[in-house]
Each structure stands twice: as structure tokens, then as C-alpha cells.
Design a protein around this motif. Structure first.
Motif, PDB file in Angstrom:
ATOM      1  N   THR A  40       0.828  -1.207   0.000  1.00 48.55           N
ATOM      2  CA  THR A  40       0.000   0.000   0.000  1.00 48.55           C
ATOM      3  C   THR A  40       0.859   1.253   0.000  1.00 48.55           C
ATOM      4  O   THR A  40       0.571   2.218  -0.719  1.00 48.55           O
ATOM      5  CB  THR A  40      -0.931   0.015   1.225  1.00 48.55           C
ATOM      6  OG1 THR A  40      -1.715  -1.176   1.235  1.00 48.55           O
ATOM      7  CG2 THR A  40      -1.859   1.218   1.183  1.00 48.55           C
TER       8      THR A  40
ATOM      9  N   VAL B 117      -4.133   2.133  -5.100  1.00 50.49           N
ATOM     10  CA  VAL B 117      -4.257   2.685  -3.744  1.00 50.49           C
ATOM     11  C   VAL B 117      -5.685   2.506  -3.237  1.00 50.49           C
ATOM     12  O   VAL B 117      -5.912   2.112  -2.085  1.00 50.49           O
ATOM     13  CB  VAL B 117      -3.862   4.175  -3.717  1.00 50.49           C
ATOM     14  CG1 VAL B 117      -4.194   4.797  -2.356  1.00 50.49           C
ATOM     15  CG2 VAL B 117      -2.379   4.344  -4.013  1.00 50.49           C
TER      16      VAL B 117
ATOM     17  N   ARG C 210      -6.349   0.172  -0.038  1.00 54.40           N
ATOM     18  CA  ARG C 210      -6.570   0.971   1.169  1.00 54.40           C
ATOM     19  C   ARG C 210      -7.556   0.276   2.085  1.00 54.40           C
ATOM     20  O   ARG C 210      -8.496  -0.361   1.654  1.00 54.40           O
ATOM     21  CB  ARG C 210      -7.105   2.359   0.793  1.00 54.40           C
ATOM     22  CG  ARG C 210      -7.278   3.293   1.971  1.00 54.40           C
ATOM     23  CD  ARG C 210      -7.805   4.634   1.517  1.00 54.40           C
ATOM     24  NE  ARG C 210      -9.175   4.553   1.044  1.00 54.40           N
ATOM     25  CZ  ARG C 210     -10.251   4.598   1.840  1.00 54.40           C
ATOM     26  NH1 ARG C 210     -10.098   4.692   3.157  1.00 54.40           N
ATOM     27  NH2 ARG C 210     -11.466   4.536   1.327  1.00 54.40           N
TER      28      ARG C 210
ATOM     29  N   SER D 291      -2.053   1.182   5.534  1.00 55.65           N
ATOM     30  CA  SER D 291      -3.235   0.999   4.697  1.00 55.65           C
ATOM     31  C   SER D 291      -4.365   1.938   5.093  1.00 55.65           C
ATOM     32  O   SER D 291      -5.368   2.033   4.384  1.00 55.65           O
ATOM     33  CB  SER D 291      -3.735  -0.452   4.788  1.00 55.65           C
ATOM     34  OG  SER D 291      -2.745  -1.348   4.329  1.00 55.65           O
ATOM     35  N   SER D 292      -4.205   2.630   6.224  1.00 50.46           N
ATOM     36  CA  SER D 292      -5.217   3.573   6.702  1.00 50.46           C
ATOM     37  C   SER D 292      -4.945   4.956   6.147  1.00 50.46           C
ATOM     38  O   SER D 292      -3.875   5.227   5.567  1.00 50.46           O
ATOM     39  CB  SER D 292      -5.222   3.611   8.233  1.00 50.46           C
ATOM     40  OG  SER D 292      -3.984   4.109   8.719  1.00 50.46           O
TER      41      SER D 292
ATOM     42  N   LEU E 150      -1.372   6.575   4.777  1.00 52.16           N
ATOM     43  CA  LEU E 150      -1.188   7.104   3.416  1.00 52.16           C
ATOM     44  C   LEU E 150      -0.747   8.563   3.456  1.00 52.16           C
ATOM     45  O   LEU E 150       0.054   9.009   2.629  1.00 52.16           O
ATOM     46  CB  LEU E 150      -2.484   6.960   2.628  1.00 52.16           C
ATOM     47  CG  LEU E 150      -2.937   5.525   2.330  1.00 52.16           C
ATOM     48  CD1 LEU E 150      -4.301   5.518   1.667  1.00 52.16           C
ATOM     49  CD2 LEU E 150      -1.919   4.810   1.449  1.00 52.16           C
TER      50      LEU E 150
END
Length: 285
Positions: A80, A127, A131, A142-143, A147
Motif C-alpha cells: 500500500t 491505492v 486501502r 493501509s489507513s 497514506l
């Protein structure tokens, strides 16, 4: 024992990654066929396409052979974070390359720009596919705050690139701004690396609380840089008459630094607000 998982190539994210490989390969192949150039931004664009091409192939191979389970890293966080980084890098290359090197009659340069833009869209789609969804248990990167950390670090890298040939030591205020960029970048990089390496337990306290505290501090520091940087960098420094190219002129790079400073301030504010919401509101409901 290595086992082949063909399903990784047929799921949506696998298909998107294969398309990313194709379009980044076309981009750097078209540019390379025109001829080598020595400009730093040409090198940056070529590095971006080649880097994203190689890492995406590596991810596909590791998932296809199931070797990802053998790696001592958080795989979901890594993929990610890379997808977010690649999105930003390819976006920058898609803007910089045509602005600096393409022309209305340069078919290969125009083709490379188009394929680069398509690659940017594909990485943005990845993404969105990787996500973390609301209520889903996943890694930090991944949150949304994770990001944002990648975004903040990337914007800081753009700032450092623009500062490469500028003498910011002439004013203490500019030195303070560079210190702000460096400190915040180092912390964001530590968070990214520690998350991927599954080392967050080494933080001397609750990670979420430390993250909020550092985000608040970064907001305050960047708020000073938003004011101090343009105040000192443009003091007795009018725009030169021969400063026509957006990325080649030192004065224009100072404008980019000013804009990116404001952009990162907004990113840190959003990061802080979102982190507050996750820690103090979601966790108590």
C-alpha cells in the motif's frame, strides 16, 4: 517450498499491477529511444518509471510465488505504501516531463506523457483497492493516516530537490525552515520503515498517542515555515526576466517550495484531525 498462486494475477489488483508494468515500461522505453539527457529532472523522470516498473514486477513475482510470506515485513503495509509512493512519483513525472522536454511535434515524448498519465491513474486505482476500508482490520499504512505519512514524506522530498542549488544559509529563518522540513521528514520516514518492518512496539509509549503528539508539533512547525520561508526567500529577490521555464529557474523552485510547504501543512492538519478522530472518538464508541 515455492507454490504458484495464479489467482494473484486474475484478481483486480493483480490485473492493475500488470497494466502498471506495461505502461511504465512503455514510458521509459519511449523516452530512452529519444536519447539520453543530463538534466536532473530528466533523470528523475526516468528513475521514477524504472523504479516503479521494477518494484511492481517484484511485487507480482513475490505474490505469484507466495514468497511474500517468507519476508519479515508487513506485506500489506509495504504494497500500500509503495502504491501511494508510486502514484505521487508518476504524477510528478507526468507533469515535469512534458513541461520540460516535450513539444507539439515530439511524438515519442507525447506518447511517453500519455502512458505516464495512464500509469498514474492505475497506481491511484491500486491505492483505492488496497486501502483499508471502514471497519476493516489492517496495517497502519493501509489507513488514511498511514497514506498521509507517505504523502508528507514525498512532499518533503520534492522540497529537498528544489533546495538543491539554493543558498538557504544566508538567513537564519531559512535555516529554521529547512530544519522543519528535515525533522518532520525523518519522523515520517521512521514511522513508515518501522511499520513495514513490524517494529512499532519499539516506540517508547502508545504509538497512536506519540503519533498525535508529533503531528501537532509538525503542524505548529510547518505553520511557522509557511510564513518564514516566503518572507525570507523572496526578500530583495524579484523574479528574473529570463526565468521562463517552470522547473529550470531557481526563483521558480522557491515558489514550488512555498507551495509545497502550504500543501504539507494542510496534509499534517488533516492527518492530526483524522488521528484524533480514530483515537479519541472511534475507540470510545
Amino acid at each position: 517450498m515455492v507454490t504458484l498462486d495464479f489467482r494473484t494475477l486474475t484478481v483486480p489488483v493483480g490485473i492493475v499491477r500488470m497494466l502498471e508494468v506495461i505502461f511504465t515500461c512503455i514510458s521509459f522505453s519511449l523516452v530512452a529511444s529519444v536519447g539520453h539527457r543530463t538534466e536532473p529532472f530528466w533523470t528523475w523522470c526516468m528513475f521514477t518509471w524504472c523504479f516503479c516498473f521494477c518494484i511492481t514486477i517484484l511485487i507480482l513475482v513475490l505474490e505469484f510465488t507466495s514468497l511474500k510470506s517468507k519476508l519479515p515485513i508487513s506485506w500489506d503495509d509495504f504494497t500500500t505504501a509503495f502504491a501511494m509512493l508510486a502514484t505521487l512519483m508518476v504524477l510528478a513525472a507526468s507533469v515535469i516531463y512534458p513541461d520540460s522536454f516535450a513539444c507539439s511535434t515530439c511524438s515519442k515524448q507525447i506518447g511517453a506523457t500519455v502512458t505516464s498519465c495512464v500509469a498514474f491513474i492505475l497506481y491511484a486505482i491500486e491505492v483505492g483497492l488496497t486501502r483499508a476500508k471502514p471497519g476493516e482490520i489492517s496495517g497502519f499504512l493501509s489507513s488514511v493516516p498511514g497514506l498521509l505519512k507517505v504523502l508528507e514524506a514525498f512532499v518533503a522530498c520534492i522540497i529537498f530537490i528544489c533546495l538543491g542549488d539554493y543558498n538557504y544559509a544566508q538567513y537564519p529563518g531559512l535555516q529554521w525552515c529547512v530544519a522543519v522540513y528535515s525533522i518532520c521528514f525523518i519522523f515520517a520516514l521512521i514511522v513508515i520503515l518501522f511499520t513495514i518492518g513490524r517494529l512499532l512496539s519499539l516506540f517508547p509509549g502508545p504509538f497512536n498517542k506519540i503519533l498525535i503528539g508529533c503531528n501537532v508539533l509538525a503542524v505548529l512547525m510547518y505553520a511557522t515555515a509557511v510564513v518564514v520561508w516566503p518572507l525570507y526567500s523572496f526578500k530583495n529577490n524579484p523574479r528574473p526576466n529570463n526565468c521562463s521555464q517552470v522547473v529550470a529557474c531557481t526563483w521558480n523552485k522557491l515558489v514550488v517550495v512555498s507551495f509545497m510547504t502550504c500543501f504539507n501543512l494542510v496534509a499534517y492538519i488533516v492527518d492530526t484531525v483524522y488521528s484524533f478522530k480514530l483515537v479519541f472518538f472511534v475507540s470510545t464508541t
